[in-house]
Design a protein around this motif. Structure first.
Motif: not given
Length: 285
Positions: A17, A20-21, A96
């Motif tokens: 996850d 992807d971010l 992120v």
């Protein structure tokens, strides 16, 4: 600017996850995954893009620095338990947020170190700290493939000091400067971290300068308070060999001695030539 994202899926903080971010925040044109030790070096060398960004720990960062083409701009997203290099560059610890900063495109030219020709970003250790890295690696990986964390490192350090009765005699020669028990060579300050605690060993090294060296002439159990004092204040009465902003440091070991670069065990050495590679690479920060 075309961007390749290299991901180490086994780094401590890397998840699908988050990957992807991070990829989305960067606007990456391609995402590739490492499959084995040393793979990031080959992936960086083969990348057909202007920029290569690495989502990994410090070991993956080191591999990319040793494979990237001279014209490639590099970025480092913190995915390891420590991730010293992104911290030294002033990037956020959140992957992120760090990716968003990198995507803004601001670049900085930094220097690197070389040890017997191999690049390192922030730290090279000959002797004690390299032995700690080796012992930690010998514990193996967790079930999820990740390395042990700070508590395991602290326990390993305490066990090693106890086994040796906190006694380290002179075991190497720093050419032109004398004997020492072990040597820490820094290209950035801090040298590393334990959790949030910065290990400033030595103090004052800069990513756009030469190499700094800190080497205790000898070390005993009675030296521990002085070592703690140095960590906290930068002052101590311990007999230390200290070099600042050096272009070249030559070290000869009495016997084959562990060497670590950016927290990675690179084997035993009897001689080490450490060189500052000034203005070596453009990084996104």
């Amino acid at each position: 600017m075309r961007t390749t994202l290299i991901v180490n899926p086994y780094a401590s903080r890397v998840t699908p996850d988050l990957t992807d971010l991070v990829s989305g925040a960067l606007g990456a044109d391609s995402v590739v995954y490492t499959e084995r030790a040393g793979h990031a070096t080959a992936l960086a060398r083969e990348a057909e893009s202007n920029a290569v960004v690495v989502f990994s720990g410090d070991g993956g960062f080191n591999e990319v620095l040793n494979g990237a083409r001279p014209e490639t701009v590099l970025g480092f997203v913190p995915g390891g338990g420590t991730s010293v290099l992104p911290r030294a560059l002033g990037l956020p610890r959140d992957p992120v947020e760090a990716a968003r900063r990198i995507a803004a495109g601001r670049t900085r030219r930094i220097s690197l170190g070389r040890a017997n020709g191999r690049r390192f970003a922030f730290a090279a250790g000959i002797g004690l700290d390299a032995e700690l890295v080796r012992r930690l690696d010998a514990r193996g990986r967790r079930a999820d493939g990740r390395r042990p964390g700070d508590l395991a490192f602290a326990w390993t350090a305490l066990r090693t000091l106890a086994e040796k009765h906190a006694r380290f005699d002179p075991a190497l020669e720093v050419a032109g400067h004398g004997r020492a028990a072990f040597a820490l060579v820094a290209n950035a300050d801090p040298y590393s971290y334990v959790g949030r605690l910065p290990l400033r060993l030595p103090r004052g090294a800069e990513l756009d300068g030469g190499l700094d060296l800190l080497a205790p002439r000898s070390f005993r159990a009675r030296s521990l308070p002085g070592a703690v004092g140095y960590l906290l204040t930068g002052r101590t009465r311990l007999p230390l060999l200290h070099l600042h902003d050096a272009d070249r440091i030559e070290i000869r070991c009495d016997t084959p001695t562990p060497l670590q670069l950016d927290g990675e065990d690179v084997g035993d050495v009897t001689e080490v030539v450490l060189e500052a590679e000034r203005d070596a690479v453009d990084v996104l920060c």
